[in-house]
Design an enzyme around this catalytic site. Structure first.
Site, PDB file in Angstrom:
ATOM      1  N   TYR A  66       0.850  -1.207   0.000  1.00  0.00           N
ATOM      2  CA  TYR A  66       0.000   0.000   0.000  1.00  0.00           C
ATOM      3  C   TYR A  66       0.875   1.242   0.000  1.00  0.00           C
ATOM      4  O   TYR A  66       1.817   1.340   0.777  1.00  0.00           O
ATOM      5  CB  TYR A  66      -0.911   0.020   1.240  1.00  0.00           C
ATOM      6  N   GLU A  68      -0.489   4.850  -0.496  1.00  0.00           N
ATOM      7  CA  GLU A  68      -1.283   6.065  -0.734  1.00  0.00           C
ATOM      8  C   GLU A  68      -0.411   7.290  -0.577  1.00  0.00           C
ATOM      9  O   GLU A  68       0.381   7.397   0.366  1.00  0.00           O
ATOM     10  CB  GLU A  68      -2.445   6.128   0.269  1.00  0.00           C
ATOM     11  N   ASP A 212      -6.334  13.465 -25.200  1.00  0.00           N
ATOM     12  CA  ASP A 212      -6.458  12.063 -24.785  1.00  0.00           C
ATOM     13  C   ASP A 212      -5.885  11.196 -25.909  1.00  0.00           C
ATOM     14  O   ASP A 212      -6.544  10.921 -26.906  1.00  0.00           O
ATOM     15  CB  ASP A 212      -7.934  11.736 -24.525  1.00  0.00           C
ATOM     16  N   THR A 238      -4.041   5.906 -21.862  1.00  0.00           N
ATOM     17  CA  THR A 238      -3.957   4.569 -21.308  1.00  0.00           C
ATOM     18  C   THR A 238      -2.551   4.064 -21.613  1.00  0.00           C
ATOM     19  O   THR A 238      -1.855   4.616 -22.455  1.00  0.00           O
ATOM     20  CB  THR A 238      -4.987   3.627 -21.968  1.00  0.00           C
ATOM     21  N   LYS A 241      -2.599   0.181 -24.836  1.00  0.00           N
ATOM     22  CA  LYS A 241      -3.028   0.096 -26.237  1.00  0.00           C
ATOM     23  C   LYS A 241      -1.784   0.062 -27.136  1.00  0.00           C
ATOM     24  O   LYS A 241      -0.983  -0.861 -27.005  1.00  0.00           O
ATOM     25  CB  LYS A 241      -4.013   1.218 -26.539  1.00  0.00           C
ATOM     26  N   ARG A 247      -2.378  -2.798 -18.228  1.00  0.00           N
ATOM     27  CA  ARG A 247      -3.592  -1.980 -18.177  1.00  0.00           C
ATOM     28  C   ARG A 247      -3.404  -0.919 -17.112  1.00  0.00           C
ATOM     29  O   ARG A 247      -3.188  -1.222 -15.945  1.00  0.00           O
ATOM     30  CB  ARG A 247      -4.795  -2.850 -17.829  1.00  0.00           C
TER      31      ARG A 247
END
Ligand SMILES: *Cc1c(COP(=O)(O)O)cnc(C)c1O
Length: 435
Positions: A66, A68, A212, A238, A241, A247
């Site tokens: 973790y 954060e 984008d 992203t 692609k 991903r």
């Protein structure tokens, strides 16, 4: 003195040995998917083959941690290594795309857009993106999406004559509606985008310019498409692609938006970042700087052009008449009398995997549209070239002309498989299936 014994690794020839013990059902589905991806022509333009290195990082130990917050500003301890991973990913992305600031934490493209809008807009602000039926993304203001309900969405459309972007039309609409944000970058647009024109339109009306590049980021990194990030105010991509990473997604912005972007991710819309994914993004960015990657990006475009020519020679109608990026949008309902969904289902039976898609000014519905969308990134990652594209064009024609003939479709599937297994697929090793 006692020396701790480090157990020597157990050598086994079994592929995915832990899964074999714990969950053979899931292991079997993974093996079947590897085979499917190996034996078929994968033409969905948003998909690709991630390398073994990207997959190793994705499946790595950082899934346990973790973290954060951001490098050197975390809520929990134990961040000696996560900080280095995240900083590396950020630095590599800044270097390639020339952005002042990069946030590598968005879980995927849609949350990246949600956070990037949240960073620079208030609910109710006006946004202008390309409408979905014309090739825009859901998150660019489609009514059923957060972007169309939280913001006042005034979508622009393509030129009815050319089916391309018409910058004068967009400027006129921007002057009328005075949007706070204009979004450029698409999911089903086969042509180049003039980022400078968008910058000028945004400056003319006082809007922020959002780029984008999700679909074309690999082309940008490989030098096959212009890069918007030095001139856009904010934007996203992203990573899975054309870029061929895991991903995930990144937000890229000017320094003045760095703080609002970071706050929009956490505490705005996410908790802990997926550091295992971020480590794989760093790997993909590293791979994207190699000469091999440049060659791949060039071949993606050459292959799309070769395939487009072959399809045109078979009498298909291509939206805009062709392509200059990685994808082809092909009208099949009016020109060939077969709805897009039926065409894509028949092609799938023939081992050719694409998706049905709306075409500009489509009279049919998003779930049962008039066209199909075809991309060359995956095939190019396997080293296929113009010769294979010609064969593919012929197969597509034959499958669509015999859409109901199971015998023909099965025969093509066999031919497709014979060709595919001659081309190595990044991240897949068929020798593993023999055990
Ligand atoms: C794919 C895509 C997205 C969304 O990505 P997900 O990871 O599927 O949420 C956003 N914008 C554009 C232009 C895309 O093509």
């Amino acid at each position: 003195m006692t020396t701790a014994t480090i157990p020597s690794p157990t050598r086994t020839m079994t592929y995915l040995p832990a899964l074999k013990k714990t969950d053979p059902k899931i292991r079997d589905l993974i093996l079947q998917e590897e085979k499917r991806e190996f034996e078929k022509l994968r033409l969905i333009p948003s998909e690709n083959y991630a390398s073994h290195a990207v997959k190793e990082a994705t499946g790595g130990i950082f899934t346990n941690k973790y973290s954060e917050g951001y490098p050197n500003k975390r809520y929990y301890e134990g961040q000696q290594l996560t900080d280095q991973v995240e900083s590396l990913a950020q630095e590599r992305a800044k270097e390639i795309f020339g952005a002042d600031h990069v946030n590598v934490q968005p879980h995927s493209g849609s949350p990246a857009n949600m956070a990037s809008f949240r960073a620079v807009l208030k609910p109710g602000d006006t946004i202008m993106g390309l409408s979905l039926p014309h090739g825009g993304h859901l998150t660019h203001g489609w009514k059923a999406n957060f972007s169309g309900s939280l913001y006042n969405s005034v979508p622009y459309e393509l030129d009815p004559e050319t089916e391309m972007l018409n910058y004068d039309m967009i400027l006129k609409q921007a002057r009328e509606f005075k949007p706070q944000l204009i979004i450029a970058g698409y999911t089903a647009y086969p042509r180049k985008i003039d980022w400078t024109k968008f910058r000028e339109i945004c400056d003319d009306v006082g809007a922020k310019f959002h780029a984008d590049t999700s679909h074309i980021t690999g082309l940008i990194a490989g030098g096959e498409h212009a890069n918007p990030f030095p001139i856009s105010d904010i934007g996203i991509t992203t990573t899975h692609k054309t870029l061929r990473g895991p991903r995930g997604a990144m937000i890229l912005c000017k320094e003045e938006n760095a703080e609002v972007v970071n706050k929009a991710i956490i505490p705005g819309i996410q908790g802990g970042p997926h550091i295992h994914t971020i480590s794989a993004i760093a790997v993909a960015l590293q791979e994207a700087t190699t000469p091999e990657f440049k060659t791949y990006a060039q071949q993606v475009v050459k292959n799309a052009k070769a395939l487009a020519e072959r399809l045109l020679s078979h009498g298909f109608r291509l939206v805009t008449g062709g392509t200059d990026n990685h994808l082809i949008l092909m009208e099949v309902f009016e020109s060939k009398g077969i709805p897009g969904r039926e065409a894509s289902k028949s092609l799938d039976k023939a081992g050719i995997v694409c998706n049905c898609n709306m075409v500009p000014f489509d009279k049919r519905t998003p779930f049962n549209p008039s066209g199909i969308r075809i991309g060359t990134p995956s095939m190019s990652s396997r080293g296929m070239k113009e010769t294979e594209m010609e064969k593919l064009g012929d197969w597509i024609n034959e499958a669509i002309s015999n859409a109901e003939d199971e015998t023909v479709l099965a025969r093509i599937a066999g031919e497709v498989k014979s060709m595919c297994i001659q081309f190595p697929a990044p991240g897949i090793d068929p020798a593993n299936w023999n055990e």
